[in-house]
Design a protein around this motif. Structure first.
Motif, PDB file in Angstrom:
ATOM      1  N   LEU A 126     -11.460 -11.473  17.883  1.00 48.06           N
ATOM      2  CA  LEU A 126     -10.703 -11.305  16.636  1.00 48.06           C
ATOM      3  C   LEU A 126      -9.226 -11.634  16.849  1.00 48.06           C
ATOM      4  CD1 LEU A 126     -12.155  -7.820  15.596  1.00 48.06           C
ATOM      5  CD2 LEU A 126     -12.743 -10.037  14.571  1.00 48.06           C
ATOM      6  N   ASP A 127      -8.514 -11.832  15.724  1.00 46.05           N
ATOM      7  CA  ASP A 127      -7.076 -12.067  15.791  1.00 46.05           C
ATOM      8  C   ASP A 127      -6.266 -10.856  15.360  1.00 46.05           C
ATOM      9  OD1 ASP A 127      -6.587 -15.156  16.326  1.00 46.05           O
ATOM     10  OD2 ASP A 127      -8.406 -14.896  15.147  1.00 46.05           O
ATOM     11  N   ALA A 128      -6.880  -9.986  14.550  1.00 50.10           N
ATOM     12  CA  ALA A 128      -6.168  -8.780  14.107  1.00 50.10           C
ATOM     13  C   ALA A 128      -7.158  -7.799  13.491  1.00 50.10           C
ATOM     14  CB  ALA A 128      -5.090  -9.133  13.077  1.00 50.10           C
ATOM     15  N   ILE A 129      -6.684  -6.551  13.383  1.00 48.52           N
ATOM     16  CA  ILE A 129      -7.472  -5.523  12.694  1.00 48.52           C
ATOM     17  C   ILE A 129      -6.627  -5.001  11.530  1.00 48.52           C
ATOM     18  CG2 ILE A 129      -8.506  -3.221  12.899  1.00 48.52           C
ATOM     19  CD1 ILE A 129      -9.160  -3.963  15.805  1.00 48.52           C
ATOM     20  N   ALA A 130      -7.216  -5.085  10.324  1.00 48.19           N
ATOM     21  CA  ALA A 130      -6.516  -4.599   9.117  1.00 48.19           C
ATOM     22  C   ALA A 130      -7.168  -3.300   8.682  1.00 48.19           C
ATOM     23  CB  ALA A 130      -6.618  -5.642   8.008  1.00 48.19           C
ATOM     24  N   VAL A 131      -6.342  -2.373   8.220  1.00 50.70           N
ATOM     25  CA  VAL A 131      -6.898  -1.074   7.797  1.00 50.70           C
ATOM     26  C   VAL A 131      -6.132  -0.550   6.586  1.00 50.70           C
ATOM     27  CG1 VAL A 131      -5.452   0.218   9.462  1.00 50.70           C
ATOM     28  CG2 VAL A 131      -7.528   1.261   8.546  1.00 50.70           C
ATOM     29  N   THR A 132      -6.868   0.029   5.624  1.00 53.91           N
ATOM     30  CA  THR A 132      -6.222   0.627   4.455  1.00 53.91           C
ATOM     31  C   THR A 132      -5.444   1.863   4.889  1.00 53.91           C
ATOM     32  OG1 THR A 132      -8.147   0.008   3.173  1.00 53.91           O
ATOM     33  CG2 THR A 132      -6.626   1.548   2.138  1.00 53.91           C
ATOM     34  N   VAL A 133      -4.154   1.901   4.551  1.00 51.83           N
ATOM     35  CA  VAL A 133      -3.343   3.090   4.883  1.00 51.83           C
ATOM     36  C   VAL A 133      -2.777   3.761   3.645  1.00 51.83           C
ATOM     37  CG1 VAL A 133      -2.739   2.304   7.203  1.00 51.83           C
ATOM     38  CG2 VAL A 133      -1.237   1.746   5.277  1.00 51.83           C
ATOM     39  N   PRO A 158      -3.293  -6.925  17.222  1.00 54.27           N
ATOM     40  CA  PRO A 158      -2.321  -6.369  16.277  1.00 54.27           C
ATOM     41  C   PRO A 158      -2.995  -5.568  15.164  1.00 54.27           C
ATOM     42  CG  PRO A 158      -2.360  -8.781  16.151  1.00 54.27           C
ATOM     43  CD  PRO A 158      -3.380  -8.381  17.170  1.00 54.27           C
ATOM     44  N   LEU A 159      -2.280  -4.565  14.660  1.00 52.39           N
ATOM     45  CA  LEU A 159      -2.784  -3.729  13.559  1.00 52.39           C
ATOM     46  C   LEU A 159      -2.025  -4.100  12.279  1.00 52.39           C
ATOM     47  CD1 LEU A 159      -4.530  -1.101  12.856  1.00 52.39           C
ATOM     48  CD2 LEU A 159      -2.337   0.067  12.930  1.00 52.39           C
ATOM     49  N   ILE A 160      -2.776  -4.411  11.222  1.00 55.14           N
ATOM     50  CA  ILE A 160      -2.142  -4.765   9.938  1.00 55.14           C
ATOM     51  C   ILE A 160      -2.452  -3.668   8.915  1.00 55.14           C
ATOM     52  CG2 ILE A 160      -1.929  -6.504   8.128  1.00 55.14           C
ATOM     53  CD1 ILE A 160      -2.889  -8.614  10.077  1.00 55.14           C
ATOM     54  N   PRO A 161      -1.429  -2.889   8.512  1.00 56.77           N
ATOM     55  CA  PRO A 161      -1.662  -1.837   7.506  1.00 56.77           C
ATOM     56  C   PRO A 161      -1.797  -2.462   6.118  1.00 56.77           C
ATOM     57  CG  PRO A 161       0.480  -1.574   8.615  1.00 56.77           C
ATOM     58  CD  PRO A 161      -0.016  -2.925   8.951  1.00 56.77           C
ATOM     59  N   ILE A 162      -2.734  -1.954   5.326  1.00 53.74           N
ATOM     60  CA  ILE A 162      -3.043  -2.569   4.028  1.00 53.74           C
ATOM     61  C   ILE A 162      -2.864  -1.579   2.882  1.00 53.74           C
ATOM     62  CG2 ILE A 162      -4.865  -3.677   2.638  1.00 53.74           C
ATOM     63  CD1 ILE A 162      -3.987  -5.432   4.975  1.00 53.74           C
ATOM     64  N   HIS A 163      -2.272  -2.081   1.786  1.00 55.14           N
ATOM     65  CA  HIS A 163      -2.176  -1.354   0.513  1.00 55.14           C
ATOM     66  C   HIS A 163      -3.474  -1.647  -0.240  1.00 55.14           C
ATOM     67  CE1 HIS A 163      -0.897  -0.203  -3.475  1.00 55.14           C
ATOM     68  NE2 HIS A 163       0.345   0.058  -3.102  1.00 55.14           N
ATOM     69  N   HIS A 164      -4.249  -0.583  -0.481  1.00 54.20           N
ATOM     70  CA  HIS A 164      -5.582  -0.736  -1.071  1.00 54.20           C
ATOM     71  C   HIS A 164      -5.552  -1.513  -2.398  1.00 54.20           C
ATOM     72  CE1 HIS A 164      -9.712   0.655  -1.980  1.00 54.20           C
ATOM     73  NE2 HIS A 164      -9.280   0.834  -3.204  1.00 54.20           N
ATOM     74  N   MET A 165      -4.568  -1.222  -3.263  1.00 52.03           N
ATOM     75  CA  MET A 165      -4.549  -1.858  -4.584  1.00 52.03           C
ATOM     76  C   MET A 165      -4.085  -3.310  -4.492  1.00 52.03           C
ATOM     77  SD  MET A 165      -5.939   0.500  -6.213  1.00 52.03           S
ATOM     78  CE  MET A 165      -5.998  -0.158  -7.873  1.00 52.03           C
ATOM     79  N   GLU A 166      -3.208  -3.612  -3.541  1.00 50.06           N
ATOM     80  CA  GLU A 166      -2.835  -5.018  -3.328  1.00 50.06           C
ATOM     81  C   GLU A 166      -4.061  -5.810  -2.872  1.00 50.06           C
ATOM     82  OE1 GLU A 166       1.843  -4.273  -2.022  1.00 50.06           O
ATOM     83  OE2 GLU A 166       0.534  -5.371  -0.654  1.00 50.06           O
ATOM     84  N   ALA A 167      -4.874  -5.158  -2.039  1.00 47.26           N
ATOM     85  CA  ALA A 167      -6.096  -5.834  -1.562  1.00 47.26           C
ATOM     86  C   ALA A 167      -7.050  -6.109  -2.730  1.00 47.26           C
ATOM     87  CB  ALA A 167      -6.779  -4.981  -0.491  1.00 47.26           C
ATOM     88  N   HIS A 168      -7.225  -5.117  -3.633  1.00 48.09           N
ATOM     89  CA  HIS A 168      -8.047  -5.357  -4.834  1.00 48.09           C
ATOM     90  C   HIS A 168      -7.495  -6.566  -5.602  1.00 48.09           C
ATOM     91  CE1 HIS A 168     -11.073  -2.279  -5.288  1.00 48.09           C
ATOM     92  NE2 HIS A 168     -10.243  -1.275  -5.232  1.00 48.09           N
ATOM     93  N   CYS A 406       1.430   5.989  -3.487  1.00 44.92           N
ATOM     94  CA  CYS A 406       2.517   5.026  -3.287  1.00 44.92           C
ATOM     95  C   CYS A 406       2.507   4.042  -4.442  1.00 44.92           C
ATOM     96  CB  CYS A 406       2.405   4.326  -1.943  1.00 44.92           C
ATOM     97  SG  CYS A 406       1.142   3.112  -1.898  1.00 44.92           S
ATOM     98  N   PRO A 407       3.679   3.506  -4.786  1.00 44.27           N
ATOM     99  CA  PRO A 407       3.742   2.597  -5.928  1.00 44.27           C
ATOM    100  C   PRO A 407       3.151   1.228  -5.586  1.00 44.27           C
ATOM    101  CG  PRO A 407       5.889   2.822  -4.875  1.00 44.27           C
ATOM    102  CD  PRO A 407       4.964   3.697  -4.125  1.00 44.27           C
TER     103      PRO A 407
END
Ligand code: KG4
Ligand code: ZN
Length: 428
Positions: A126-133, A158-168, A406-407
């Motif tokens: 893999l190149d990165a791990i993304a996770v909803t935070v 690398p760890l990529i933190p994700i905004h759940h609604m941006e992902a939607h 979070c907004p």
């Protein structure tokens, strides 16, 4: 055994065909059926530009779905896995956070392993791990983040933190060519947003939910009608149950109030619709002398009328959103509206919003229903979009934390109000 070999062979042929189609079409659809059948060596082949394909693993645990998926940089889903807690929470009459946390803890490891297995890749590839935070239930978010931290510790990724609604909001870009900027309507179990997506991490917020989310209104109304007691609704979320019953109902059978008609904003409110539904159900149950565990005989009409009320409210806000964007020049001439989030998997709502789009010369793009509800794929894809832009990861994964609320983007809701936009007639 024979049957399973046969299935495997025919699936492989099917997968091969799908893969060819994928290579022919750049940046194309998510080849969902391909999931289980790519091999590790195939995953390492160069893409069309001659580079090695980049791969991101995404983890989702913000609410009641434990999801994990591996996607590549062209938007192909290599493998995904999901454990839904819907049935448990419907039985309990709502999501109980410690139960959600325990179920995430129980399943996270096997869900991740299954996604990797289906993708035929190891962590090292893999190149990165993304996770909803953020945002979501704190107890649920923590499980995903802890697991992701453990994975990056062992792999050095690398760890990529994700905004759940941006992902939607950006899932649609995996499947179709949707260029920035575009309008997005997000309707889920926890939120309702109208926003302009200007870039991967750049959103303008036109409207937000002032009280109950649309998903909450669906779930509470379904619960009040005891729809879980119907065999046809077994295992379905409240929203999916209402959609199912509403198919045989008359949307004009019951009168619901029109919401916030005097306010010139794009904000949402679903508590009034939920309360009106509760009153209608009470009256109908008394009128028809319904026993405590039975479903009221007029349930189909109530569901259809409820859905119409939700659609009407969404459509009025959307109309103003279009006019505001036009006034401020926020969208290109060829406009796109993306509708996503769990509630957006509702076919009736999609069809109604399609009409609003037609009246505003706009293309409507909705991810398929299983990508509207929560999943690991959208998190992996959001991580990939950030990775492709050369950023998004945290240097020190230990400093990443969850945020229950979070907004979304830069709040320009007041500018919408100040514009004082009056709405034309709505034809649904
Ligand atoms: O996006 P999602 O999976 O989770 C959150 O981020 O909240 O949305 C879950 C919500 C639930 O309230 C569920 O009842 C609703 O989406 N939902 C639906 C449908 N399928 C799921 N609402 C209306 N119609 C549906 N078909
Ligand atoms: Zn969601």
């Amino acid at each position: 055994m024979l049957l399973s070999i046969f299935r495997r062979v025919s699936y492989c042929k099917y997968a091969q065909l799908k893969r060819q189609r994928h290579l022919a079409a750049r940046k194309t659809a998510a080849n969902y059926d391909l999931n289980a059948f790519s091999s590790a060596s195939e995953n390492n082949v160069a893409n069309e530009e001659g580079r090695r394909r980049r791969l991101v693993l995404g983890l989702e645990t913000s609410c009641d779905d434990t999801g994990a998926a591996v996607v590549d940089d062209s938007g192909t889903i290599l493998g995904d896995a999901l454990n839904s807690q819907t049935k448990t929470h419907v039985e309990h009459g709502g999501i109980i956070p410690p139960i959600a946390r325990d179920l995430h803890q129980k399943h996270i490891d096997s869900v991740v392993q299954l996604a990797l297995e289906r993708a035929s890749v190891s962590l090292q590839e893999l190149d990165a791990i993304a996770v909803t935070v953020k945002p979501g239930l704190a107890l649920s978010l923590k499980v995903g983040l802890q697991h992701a931290r453990m994975l990056v510790k062992t792999s050095g990724l690398p760890l990529i933190p994700i905004h759940h609604m941006e992902a939607h909001a950006l899932t649609a870009r995996m499947m179709e060519r949707v260029e920035f900027p575009f309008l997005v309507l997000l309707a889920s179990g926890g939120h309702c947003f109208l926003t302009v997506a200007r870039d991967v991490s750049d959103f303008l917020l036109l409207g937000t939910c002032l009280d109950d989310s649309p998903g909450e209104a669906f779930d509470k109304t379904a619960r009040q009608m005891k729809l879980k007691n119907l065999p046809s609704c077994s295992g379905l979320s409240g929203g999916a149950s209402i959609e199912l019953l509403a198919r045989d109902g008359n949307p004009k059978a019951f009168q619901f109030p029109q919401i916030m008609t005097k306010l010139p904003d794009c904000n949402f409110s679903f508590s009034g619709i939920k309360t009106a539904a509760r009153k209608i159900i009470d009256v109908e149950e008394k009128r028809l002398n319904v026993s405590p565990s039975a479903v009221v005989p007029s349930a189909a009409d109530i569901c259809a009328s409820f859905q119409y009320a939700v659609l009407h409210h969404l459509a009025r806000r959307l109309q103003r959103g279009f006019l505001f964007c036009e006034l401020k020049g926020l969208l290109p001439k060829e406009k796109t509206l993306v509708v996503s989030g769990g509630v957006a998997s509702n076919a009736y709502l999609r069809a109604g919003l399609q009409k609003v789009c037609e009246q505003n010369s706009c293309r409507l793009v909705c991810p398929p229903p299983h990508l509207c509800t929560d999943n690991g794929i959208m998190i992996a894809w959001n991580g990939m979009e950030k990775l492709l832009q050369g950023g998004g990861h945290e240097e020190n994964p230990e400093t990443v934390d969850i945020e229950a609320t979070c907004p979304l983007g830069r709040d320009i809701c007041q500018e919408v109000i100040d514009a004082g936009i009056k709405l034309p007639r709505l034809k649904l």
